[in-house]
Design an enzyme around this catalytic site. Structure first.
Site, mmCIF file in Angstrom:
data_model
loop_
_atom_site.group_PDB
_atom_site.id
_atom_site.type_symbol
_atom_site.label_atom_id
_atom_site.label_comp_id
_atom_site.label_asym_id
_atom_site.label_seq_id
_atom_site.Cartn_x
_atom_site.Cartn_y
_atom_site.Cartn_z
ATOM 1 N N CYS A 177 39.656 42.549 44.976
ATOM 2 C CA CYS A 177 39.397 42.404 46.298
ATOM 3 C C CYS A 177 39.592 43.318 47.100
ATOM 4 C CB CYS A 177 40.374 41.189 46.702
ATOM 5 S SG CYS A 177 40.302 40.503 48.550
ATOM 6 N N HIS A 228 35.725 32.823 45.185
ATOM 7 C CA HIS A 228 36.375 33.525 45.758
ATOM 8 C C HIS A 228 36.536 33.636 47.362
ATOM 9 C CE1 HIS A 228 38.595 37.704 45.310
ATOM 10 N NE2 HIS A 228 37.967 37.762 46.559
ATOM 11 N N GLU A 229 35.199 33.780 47.756
ATOM 12 C CA GLU A 229 34.881 34.120 49.151
ATOM 13 C C GLU A 229 35.369 32.783 49.881
ATOM 14 O OE1 GLU A 229 35.023 36.720 50.150
ATOM 15 O OE2 GLU A 229 34.094 37.887 48.349
ATOM 16 N N HIS A 252 38.887 32.608 50.529
ATOM 17 C CA HIS A 252 39.352 33.369 51.675
ATOM 18 C C HIS A 252 39.321 32.782 53.110
ATOM 19 C CE1 HIS A 252 40.006 37.600 50.591
ATOM 20 N NE2 HIS A 252 39.072 37.629 49.932
#
EC number: 3.5.1.88
Length: 166
Positions: free
Chosen positions: A88, A130-131, A134
């Site tokens: 990351c 993953h995003e 976030h």
């Protein structure tokens, strides 16, 4: 367009849930452009708005197939399972193995405000998850099965699986 500072682990904005975009205007489009430029400059695969200190549900991704801009992305379907290495831009030098869906379908708005869907497999599915994590204040380290040591990180880089950051 401007390069934005990528927030690092410990910055509280990374742990906050981003708010939906209610109006797509020139400000939002500028943020998307800044995010893409920042991601490319940092040799990343993806970037969420939280990572530049903006608490809006915006994501940019490029896994080598062209830039994707997603406004208010939401995973609506997932199947299968894959385990792979992730890093990351907000957590430099750390690589961990994370279990993700093998395939996902994500609903989002494009820059014109049209509702779209994208299906992603393998690396794209991983990047989407993953995003979107976030945007919910979740980091890959929260889901890591284990972390790679320096020798393992070099092997992963050598085989091309981590040639670019997240």
């Amino acid at each position: 367009m401007a390069i934005r500072y990528v927030r690092k682990i410990g910055d509280e904005v990374l742990r906050k849930k981003a708010k939906p975009v209610t109006e797509i205007n020139s400000h939002i489009l500028t943020i998307l452009e800044d995010m893409a430029q920042t991601m490319y400059l940092n040799d990343g695969v993806g970037l969420a708005a939280n990572q530049i200190g903006v608490l809006r549900r915006l994501v940019v991704i490029d896994v080598g197939e062209g830039l994707l801009e997603l406004i208010n992305p939401e995973i609506v379907y997932e199947e299968g399972e894959q385990v792979g290495a992730e890093g990351c831009l907000s957590i430099p030098g750390v690589v961990g193995e994370v279990k993700r869906p093998k395939k996902v379908k994500v609903k989002y708005l494009d820059r014109e405000g049209k509702e779209r869907e994208i299906e992603g497999e393998d690396l794209l599915a991983r990047a989407l998850c993953h995003e979107i994590d976030h945007l919910n204040g979740v980091l890959f380290i929260d889901k890591a099965i284990r972390f790679l040591d320096e020798e393992e990180k070099e092997q992963v880089k050598y085989f091309g699986n981590m040639s670019r950051g997240w």
